[in-house]
Design a protein around this motif. Structure first.
Motif, PDB file in Angstrom:
ATOM      1  N   ASP A   1       0.848  -1.175   0.000  1.00  0.00           N
ATOM      2  CA  ASP A   1       0.000   0.000   0.000  1.00  0.00           C
ATOM      3  C   ASP A   1       0.893   1.237   0.000  1.00  0.00           C
ATOM      4  OD1 ASP A   1      -1.612   2.269   1.501  1.00  0.00           O
ATOM      5  OD2 ASP A   1      -3.086   0.824   0.751  1.00  0.00           O
TER       6      ASP A   1
ATOM      7  N   SER B   1       0.639   3.980   1.320  1.00  0.00           N
ATOM      8  CA  SER B   1       0.682   4.705   2.591  1.00  0.00           C
ATOM      9  C   SER B   1       1.525   3.983   3.633  1.00  0.00           C
ATOM     10  CB  SER B   1      -0.732   4.914   3.140  1.00  0.00           C
ATOM     11  OG  SER B   1      -1.327   3.675   3.479  1.00  0.00           O
TER      12      SER B   1
ATOM     13  N   THR C   1       4.198   7.978   7.973  1.00  0.00           N
ATOM     14  CA  THR C   1       3.699   7.617   6.639  1.00  0.00           C
ATOM     15  C   THR C   1       3.852   8.821   5.724  1.00  0.00           C
ATOM     16  OG1 THR C   1       1.436   8.391   6.971  1.00  0.00           O
ATOM     17  CG2 THR C   1       1.953   6.183   7.787  1.00  0.00           C
TER      18      THR C   1
ATOM     19  N   THR D   1      -5.095   6.065   8.650  1.00  0.00           N
ATOM     20  CA  THR D   1      -4.474   6.930   7.643  1.00  0.00           C
ATOM     21  C   THR D   1      -4.774   6.416   6.242  1.00  0.00           C
ATOM     22  OG1 THR D   1      -2.683   7.571   9.146  1.00  0.00           O
ATOM     23  CG2 THR D   1      -2.264   7.811   6.782  1.00  0.00           C
ATOM     24  N   ARG D   2      -4.654   5.119   6.069  1.00  0.00           N
ATOM     25  CA  ARG D   2      -4.850   4.505   4.744  1.00  0.00           C
ATOM     26  C   ARG D   2      -6.236   4.791   4.188  1.00  0.00           C
ATOM     27  NH1 ARG D   2      -3.602  -1.818   4.360  1.00  0.00           N
ATOM     28  NH2 ARG D   2      -1.513  -0.990   4.763  1.00  0.00           N
ATOM     29  N   HIS D   3      -7.246   4.761   5.039  1.00  0.00           N
ATOM     30  CA  HIS D   3      -8.618   4.849   4.534  1.00  0.00           C
ATOM     31  C   HIS D   3      -9.306   6.187   4.798  1.00  0.00           C
ATOM     32  CE1 HIS D   3      -8.559   0.726   3.250  1.00  0.00           C
ATOM     33  NE2 HIS D   3      -8.040   0.385   4.422  1.00  0.00           N
TER      34      HIS D   3
END
Length: 940
Positions: free
Chosen positions: A685, A687, A721, A917-919
């Motif tokens: 990913d 991130s 990140t 953070t990713r989503h």
């Protein structure tokens, strides 16, 4: 004619897509349970998030003459949320609109809104919805309306029937109606003139039949949800008013309820409760008529068996053990908008029943800590009895109603039936003001004789309630299959014929929830009963009520704890029946849904009324599945964790560098190849964070207080990140913050080797998990100088794991607690953020850290955004790296809830923050970052 369900499946998938429609045997079985004692496995399950999707399902159903059962939260207790054919479940994202009128006198709610969510929106306005069922924190508006659910305070004056203003409906033939919209009414008049004419004529003829009309009014003088809401036919003449009120309590057999508008009711600001302890049920019952005044909001009656059931249990008043046999209790609550009125009410109540002798003085308390214990006694009955029932037995709650003047005799008669029919554990309690009794029994359904015993009991109950007292077989739980055979007995042939005409008018093809409310099978109440095979102590108490579903992060992805438990019970039942091949086939098919995707967050335990723990059972089952090879790998990781942790941290630094120069396509390709070689390679990913670092101890300073700081695995392994605003790692931020507050910071020399053991426990490896935990506890203790210095851990889940058992003989706290309790008052707030997002996840809930997290955020920001319906991020330690679909699904609604311009969010667990953070598309970091930035001296 028989239904070709393969063609139905094909047509539904063509209309709705494969993801929304399933005939998977495991999932069909898992979703074949509600809060009742019935098990009915559908042929197909559909999840719908829009009315257009429901319309498409009904169109396919009409074509194939396939029955459809509508299901909201599935907390129903009478078997009305399960059915053959197509089970249409409300999706987890649709039908959740909430709109409050400017004057707060009306609220419009989608069918999937949970009752407590509606009240949370209304609370600042001193309003609430009228219905107040005990399941309010779990049940949905669609179910509340369709069951005419009530509770302790709403009685017969504030339930859905009395407070409904309008509804949006979709009928079996595909026509739609918004009863509150003139244009919709006009269109419906053109589309369904025959329905309107039939309803008008039925109301006219019913009102003209004085005997029938009087009978109907008499039946609704007490609580009654047996059969259809015939009171509409005597209360209204306008056909749209009739539809509005006939749909209430129709249990999904008339129409699909898309949305409802309620008239809200006042929510008093002040409350006080008292325990009135009487010598016997007769005296307690005599006290009820004088209490039926505006001064009394609720009066709950508990019989002697109820009192015995809770005596000595955790949280119960100690004086219960001193009460003599035969005692009865009335738990009385009064509510008012000001303290003077409340005082007047409580004095009025005490005086109104002063002529009846009590065993203890009646003393009202407005202290939540005091009256909370009183109500814990009332609400504790169900979980205590359900939790202590013998393994393999069911727990059934029935509810009946009598005239208030009959309560004492009826209670005595009910108690006698418990003894006569072999249910000595039976208890009676309920809403005394409304003559409403609940009773609980825990029958065994393993043998045919067990079912016959239950049938005899129900027949005796019907004879008692209907023939002796002319009461209600169902007061507030809805008819369902449980009471369908007794509807005509209770109402008589003329009223029953009227109900049949109503069903024919609304649903002539009998597609909607057939067999519910009206059923010619006299034995339907003792057919298709679900088994309750014993699985494990962690979950054997489960009553399949569905309270766990609201907070479970995988409920939308595949299953909730209720689904997992009912699946495991079926596997166990098959094994016990000698059907080992079938059991093994189901076990293998259920592996992903039941074991692999459970994040073991244990939020189910918090929500569960009987304290089940699916998370711990999942870990136990994983332990049983560990191969010798897997165990060797886990042993190596535990014994060489310093090197493993360093490699991980360095590896993410390396991965970050590769991505920087090659881009996502090549990096993702390399990771994909790696996953072919070993499952230890995570999904790629963009991130992904850089590697982290260890904290550095500060210079010792004379006179400064000392703290021991342990940087948990997440923060020291995973650094910033690409979305984070700077490259500072959590260990560095924590040390800076502690130094700024005047502390000397000490850190263990062997931090890389230390771990709380969570990563091993999550895989079921308790040997290494407990070994690593003890190693950590001992290492930290050695640094406290005999317990003089507190120890801080910077990840909530690690703090929870370290503290979960006895054995920590020094002060060990989470960073959130330490920041809130010891740092905020030592630091000067230099600046504030305009707005920040805050996540309060599963570990925060278990540690009761939410209020402190919120307080920290509010100190540092003008506005704190708490996205709704996100209780766990689903990252689950390292699981988010290897099963990213769980994290993605759990956070699917996160980004849409964050206001434009907001660019930072906070929590207190690094792994969870990676998933957030990713989503979300914004940076999520530890709360320590927020405090450090807001207290950073100018120019630093």
């Amino acid at each position: 004619m028989s239904v070709d369900y393969q063609q139905v499946l094909a047509d539904l998938r063509a209309q709705l897509g494969k993801e929304a429609v399933t005939d998977d045997p495991v999932r069909r079985f898992a979703w074949s349970t509600d809060g009742s004692y019935f098990r009915i496995v559908p042929e197909i399950v559909v999840h719908a998030n829009q009315t257009e999707e429901v319309a498409k399902v009904l169109a396919v159903a009409r074509t194939h003459k396939a029955p459809v059962t509508f299901r909201a939260a599935g907390t129903s207790l009478s078997g009305q949320a399960v059915g053959e054919g197509i089970l249409l479940m409300l999706g987890y994202d649709g039908f959740r609109n909430i709109s409050i009128s400017d004057d707060a006198n009306h609220i419009t709610l989608g069918a999937a809104v949970i009752g407590a969510e509606a009240n949370a929106k209304l609370k600042p306005l001193d309003r609430k919805i009228g219905p107040d069922p005990a399941t309010l924190t779990s049940c949905m508006v669609g179910g509340i309306v369709n069951n005419n659910a009530s509770g302790m305070c709403c009685g017969t004056t504030q339930n859905s029937y009395q407070t409904i203003e309008s509804a949006k409906l979709l009928f079996a033939d595909g026509t739609r109606l918004d009863t509150g919209d003139p244009d919709s009414r006009d269109a419906f008049t053109q589309a369904r003139p025959e329905l309107l004419a039939t309803l008008t004529e039925l109301a006219k003829s019913t009102q003209a039949d004085t005997e029938l009309a009087d009978r109907i009014r008499q039946k609704y003088a007490i609580k009654n949800t047996t059969g259809y809401s015939l009171n509409a036919l005597v209360d209204y003449q306008d056909p749209f008013d009739l539809i509005n009120h006939l749909v209430v309590g129709s249990e999904g057999t008339f129409a699909f309820v898309e949305e409802v508008t309620y008239r809200t009711v006042p929510e008093a600001r002040n409350k006080a409760s008292a325990m009135a302890v009487f010598h016997n049920m007769v005296d307690a019952s005599k006290a009820i008529p004088p209490l039926k005044t505006d001064a009394v909001a609720a009066a709950e009656l508990l019989d002697w068996a109820s009192i015995k059931a809770v005596t000595g249990k955790k949280g119960m008043p100690e004086w219960l053990s001193e009460l003599p046999e035969g005692t009865a209790i009335l738990l009385i609550e009064s509510r008012a908008n000001d303290e003077a009125q409340l005082q007047a009410y409580t004095e009025q109540i005490t005086q109104s029943i002063a002529h009846i002798e009590t065993l203890r003085p009646i003393e009202f308390s407005s202290d939540p800590a005091v009256f909370g214990q009183y109500w814990a006694m009332r609400s504790g009955l169900f979980p205590i009895i359900g939790g202590e029932r013998p393994k393999g037995t069911s727990v059934i709650i029935e509810d009946v109603a009598f005239r208030v003047e009959d309560l004492a005799n009826a209670a005595a008669d009910l108690s006698e039936l418990f003894q006569v029919h072999g249910y000595p554990e039976g208890v009676i309690y309920g809403h005394a003001l409304d003559g409403n009794f609940h009773f609980i029994i825990t029958p065994n359904f393993r043998r045919k004789s067990d079912v016959e015993q239950f049938d005899r009991f129900m027949q005796a109950i019907a004879d008692l309630v209907i023939n002796k007292y002319d009461g209600s077989m169902k007061a507030e739980h809805g008819t369902g299959r449980a009471v369908a055979p007794f509807v005509e007995l209770e109402w008589g042939p003329k009223a029953y014929a009227l109900m049949k005409k109503l069903k024919e008018a609304f649903d002539p093809d009998r597609l909607l929830n057939p067999g519910v409310i009206l059923n010619e099978d006299a034995e339907v109440h003792v057919k298709q009963i679900k088994s309750s095979a014993a699985v494990d102590d962690y979950v054997d108490r489960c009553i399949e009520c569905g309270f766990c579903e609201r907070t479970c992060p995988t409920n939308n992805l595949n299953m909730s704890p209720r689904h997992r438990i009912t699946t495991l019970r079926e596997i166990e039942r098959l094994d016990q029946a000698g059907e080992h091949a079938k059991a093994q086939k189901m076990r293998e098919a259920a592996q992903y849904d039941v074991i692999d995707t459970c994040v073991a967050c244990q939020l189910c335990t918090i929500a569960c009324p009987v304290d089940n723990n699916m998370g711990m059972l999942t870990r136990k089952l994983r332990s049983e599945q560990l191969t010798s090879t897997a165990q060797k790998v886990l042993d190596f990781q535990a014994n060489h964790y310093k090197g493993v942790n360093q490699v991980l941290s360095t590896g993410f630094d390396l991965l970050h560098g590769i991505h920087k120069f090659t881009g996502s396509t090549i990096t993702g390709g390399l990771m994909k190849v790696g996953r072919v070689i070993t499952k230890e390679v995570p999904y790629w990913d963009p991130s992904f964070p850089k590697g982290g670092n260890l904290p550095k101890p500060t210079q010792s300073g004379e006179g400064r207080p000392v703290v021991v700081y342990f940087a948990a695995c997440g923060g020291r392994t995973f650094g910033p990140t690409p979305e984070d605003p700077d490259h500072t790692t959590l260990p560095d931020v924590m040390v800076t913050l502690l130094e700024r507050a005047g502390y000397e910071v000490r850190v263990p020399d062997n931090t890389r080797q230390l771990c709380c053991g969570q990563m091993w426990e999550s895989k079921g490896d308790y040997k290494n998990a407990d070994g690593k935990r003890k190693e950590l506890i001992d290492a930290l203790e050695a640094m406290t100088d005999g317990g003089q210095h507190p120890v801080i851990i910077d990840a909530l889940s690690c703090t929870k794991r370290t503290l979960q058992d006895a054995g920590v003989d020094y002060t060990l706290v989470d960073a959130v607690d330490f920041i809130h309790d010891h740092l905020l008052d030592k630091l000067e707030l230099v600046n504030r953020k305009a707005q920040v997002a805050l996540h309060v996840g599963c570990s925060a809930e278990h540690l009761n850290a939410g209020s402190k997290m919120n307080a920290i955020a509010e100190q540092c920001a003008d506005q704190v955004i708490r996205p709704e319906r996100i209780f766990c991020c689903g990252f689950a330690g390292e699981k988010g790296l290897f099963k990213p679909e769980i994290n993605a699904d759990a956070l699917r609604n996160l980004k849409s809830q964050l206001p434009e311009g907001l660019n930072e969010g906070y929590y207190a667990n690094r792994m969870c923050e990676l998933g957030l953070t990713r989503h979300s598309g914004i940076s999520y970091r530890h709360l320590a970052y927020l405090v450090e930035e807001c207290t950073r001296p100018a120019g630093s």
